[in-house]
Structure formats: structure tokens, C-alpha cells
Design an enzyme around this catalytic site. Sequence first.
Site, PDB file in Angstrom:
ATOM      1  N   GLU A  91      -8.373  -5.575   5.324  1.00  0.00           N
ATOM      2  CA  GLU A  91      -8.216  -5.195   3.923  1.00  0.00           C
ATOM      3  C   GLU A  91      -7.008  -5.860   3.290  1.00  0.00           C
ATOM      4  OE1 GLU A  91      -9.559  -0.828   3.227  1.00  0.00           O
ATOM      5  OE2 GLU A  91      -8.938  -0.937   5.327  1.00  0.00           O
ATOM      6  N   ASN A  98     -10.945   6.952  10.670  1.00  0.00           N
ATOM      7  CA  ASN A  98     -10.761   8.384  10.438  1.00  0.00           C
ATOM      8  C   ASN A  98     -11.479   8.787   9.156  1.00  0.00           C
ATOM      9  OD1 ASN A  98      -9.597  10.949  11.244  1.00  0.00           O
ATOM     10  ND2 ASN A  98      -8.275  10.753   9.456  1.00  0.00           N
ATOM     11  N   HIS A 104     -13.173   2.370   0.035  1.00  0.00           N
ATOM     12  CA  HIS A 104     -13.136   1.342   1.091  1.00  0.00           C
ATOM     13  C   HIS A 104     -13.720   0.018   0.590  1.00  0.00           C
ATOM     14  CE1 HIS A 104     -13.348   4.796   4.275  1.00  0.00           C
ATOM     15  NE2 HIS A 104     -12.092   4.498   4.006  1.00  0.00           N
ATOM     16  N   ARG A 156     -12.920  15.152   7.484  1.00  0.00           N
ATOM     17  CA  ARG A 156     -13.711  15.471   6.295  1.00  0.00           C
ATOM     18  C   ARG A 156     -15.147  15.781   6.689  1.00  0.00           C
ATOM     19  NH1 ARG A 156     -11.776  10.066   3.610  1.00  0.00           N
ATOM     20  NH2 ARG A 156      -9.604  10.555   3.107  1.00  0.00           N
ATOM     21  N   ASN A 191       0.883  -1.174   0.000  1.00  0.00           N
ATOM     22  CA  ASN A 191       0.000   0.000   0.000  1.00  0.00           C
ATOM     23  C   ASN A 191       0.909   1.209   0.000  1.00  0.00           C
ATOM     24  OD1 ASN A 191      -1.820   2.064   0.422  1.00  0.00           O
ATOM     25  ND2 ASN A 191      -2.783   1.153   2.210  1.00  0.00           N
ATOM     26  N   ARG A 222      -2.619  -2.242  -3.435  1.00  0.00           N
ATOM     27  CA  ARG A 222      -3.837  -1.460  -3.231  1.00  0.00           C
ATOM     28  C   ARG A 222      -3.797  -0.265  -4.185  1.00  0.00           C
ATOM     29  NH1 ARG A 222      -5.324   3.168   1.018  1.00  0.00           N
ATOM     30  NH2 ARG A 222      -7.561   3.230   0.658  1.00  0.00           N
TER      31      ARG A 222
END
Length: 412
Positions: free
Chosen positions: A392, A219, A188, A249, A14, A99
Site C-alpha cells: 500500500e 486483521n 483497502h 469485527r 499514515n 493515506r
Amino acid sequence: MSSHEAATRVLVLNSGSSSLKYQLLDMRDGSRLAVGLVERIGERTSALVHTPGASGGGGKRERTGRIADHEAALEAVAAELGRDGLGLDSPELAAIGHRVVHGGLRFSAPALIDDDVLAEIERLVPVAPLHNPANLTGIRTARALRPDLPQVAVFDTAFHTTMPEYAARYAIDTATADAHRIRRYGFHGTSHAYVSRRTAELLGRDPSEVNVIVLHLGNGASASAVEGGRCVDTSMGLTPLEGLVMGTRSGDIDPAVTFHLKRVAGMSVDEIDELLNKKSGLAGLCGDNDMREIQRRIDEGDERARLAFDIYIHRLKKYIGAYCAVLGRVDAVVFTAGVGENAAAVREAAVAGLETFGLAVDADRNAVRSGEPRIVSPDGARTAVAVVPTDEELEIARQTFALVGGDRTLIS
């Protein structure tokens, strides 16, 4: 043992703009052979933290010193893996899984990386300017080090490509939307795919028979409506800004706020972008984006923290209710990711008052902290409320291994 039989390991990468996270997994049982992180790549003092062994029993190793670029970072990772007998040149390494945040409409499944796939990921940079460039860097670096090894892109957006057009389209001029690839993509996706499937297993049913609302609360936060194993709606849109209130956000907001800030406050597009993505959400409301700290402040009577929590929960309830309407029948509402897995107060508050949908939590079950999937609703509840830890990296490894010819049944 043939080389094909021996090749049961997958390295998951990642790659961020200045970081590289990695895990090496054995696909015979999904165990971790090593995990690690390289931070501050390109800065004066970079850091690598490497933990060998499925449970970290081998002891964490740390090193500091400048790591100039992602090529040097991956070489450092390869060296650490080599110290444990797990080097990138091992014949047991079946593939590298990457990813990739944005796959657009073309990639509805993982893709074996070639020059054409790389070019398409690059074409999507305008809709994922913070993520796809870094993902590309990691891919190119890994391909240069192991050009002979299969490398697979696993896309955050892929799981959401099953959304019907009426859920994916924005109500703007079609020609403009098509010309600039403006639509709802969702993110996601690897987490939503993994958690929805694991929830079906927890209920003892096939994923094709189960309707699930997945709440990925970290988050960054997103919700999805999953009907029979297929995503039919999700809260994030063109970018990860849309939807739930998040750590920094804003989530859903009247688009005219941006016009107002430009015209009245004189803010530039970049300043508004930074405001909505990095200075909003829980942090913007109360100065903290850590739910544990917000809970502590609430316990001490802090009204700003209480209001931030209430706004967060109100938005969450709206999405749960909306997705109950979208799905018609809901078998489970499942919480995952850092907040979803660990904040019992969030789970309790999110379903409070939603008894008409068959939702409730058992106080004792909800209070239990565990790393295992579990039901936290009372016995006999019409709709299960569950906590399912996301994984993940395992999902990326699973999809990668299946694509390069591994046996998908080796892991759950």
C-alpha cells in the site's frame, strides 16, 4: 541535473490517532530509503523505531520518551531522516503522500491538498470518525513543516468509486440515504488497486483484459470484484464493519441484532459499536484474532478455534461465489495481506469445493512461503489462484508521484 530530475523521493505518511507510520521511497525503482513508526504519541512514554536503508541494512534505531503531539512526532521523524542524509529539507523530496481513509464520492483519484480538499476531508469525519480526524492531523502537521512542498491525499475509498449505483446503494429510503451520505464506499482501496494490477502482470496480461477477485485478508479483511481494472463490487460498506469475518469485527450481520441488543440487553449505541468492531470476529468467537494461534489450537483439537475458522472460511466462500456471479468470467482469485499471504490453510480451505468455478490449489505450490507474487493453482487450471503481496505504501507513493508530475513509468 535539474531540480525536477533530482526530485524522485516521496515520503508516505499514515497518521493514526496516537501513531505515525512513515516510509521514504525512491521512485526511480520503488526502493525504501527508510521506514519507521512513532507510537503512543501524547502518552508518558512514546516510542520511535526507525530503520534506514531499503533492506534495513543501516541498523534499526529506537528512542523512547514523551512525544507530545503529531508535530513533535514528525519533527522527530525529520531528525531521524536527517541523520541518514534524507531530511525533509532535501531537494530530492518531490512530495509527501498521505493515506486518507475516507474520500466519499468526490475523490475518485488522489488529490493535491489545498484548503478546499482539507475542508472536504473534514466534512467526511461523521462517516469515518476513527480515521479521518487522525489523517487530518498528519496532513496539517506536515503542511506546517513543509508548506512549500506538494502534498497529496490518497484515499482508501477512491478505487471503489467505480462501483455501479446498484452495487453501491443500500435499499433504504433514498432521501434519507442522500441526506446522510449513506452508501457503500469500500476500503483497502490502495491495496485492491495495487494487487489487481500486479495480478494482471503476473498473468502476462493488461489489467483492462482481466477479471480478478481480490481477497485482502489481514486483521481487517475485504473482498473486491475487479472487472478490467475497475472495481464493480466490494465487501466493506459505509464503514469497514461490513463484509467478511475479521480479526475483531463481525462483518455481515442482521441489522436488527443492534435493535435487539438495545431493547433486550439494554446496551447503548457505543457499547454495541464496541462489541461489533472490537469484540467480535475471530476474537469474539474463540478469543484469538491471530490466525497462526488459531491454527495451532485447531491442531491441538480445540473445537472453539475450529468453529471460528469454519465460520471465517464459510463467509469467504460466499463472497468468492457471489463475485464469480457478479463478474461472470473470473481469470484469477488472489490472496493478499497478512493472512492471505501467509496462511496456506486459509487459501486451501477457501477454494475447496469450488472446483465448478475452476478453482483449486496445488498443495506443493500453496505450501511455499515467499515474498514474491506467485500462482498456487495447478497447471492448466481454468481460473488462476494467486498470492500477491500487497504494498500500500508503494501504491500511495506511485499515485502521489504521478500526480505531482513524476514519470509514472519509473516504477511498475
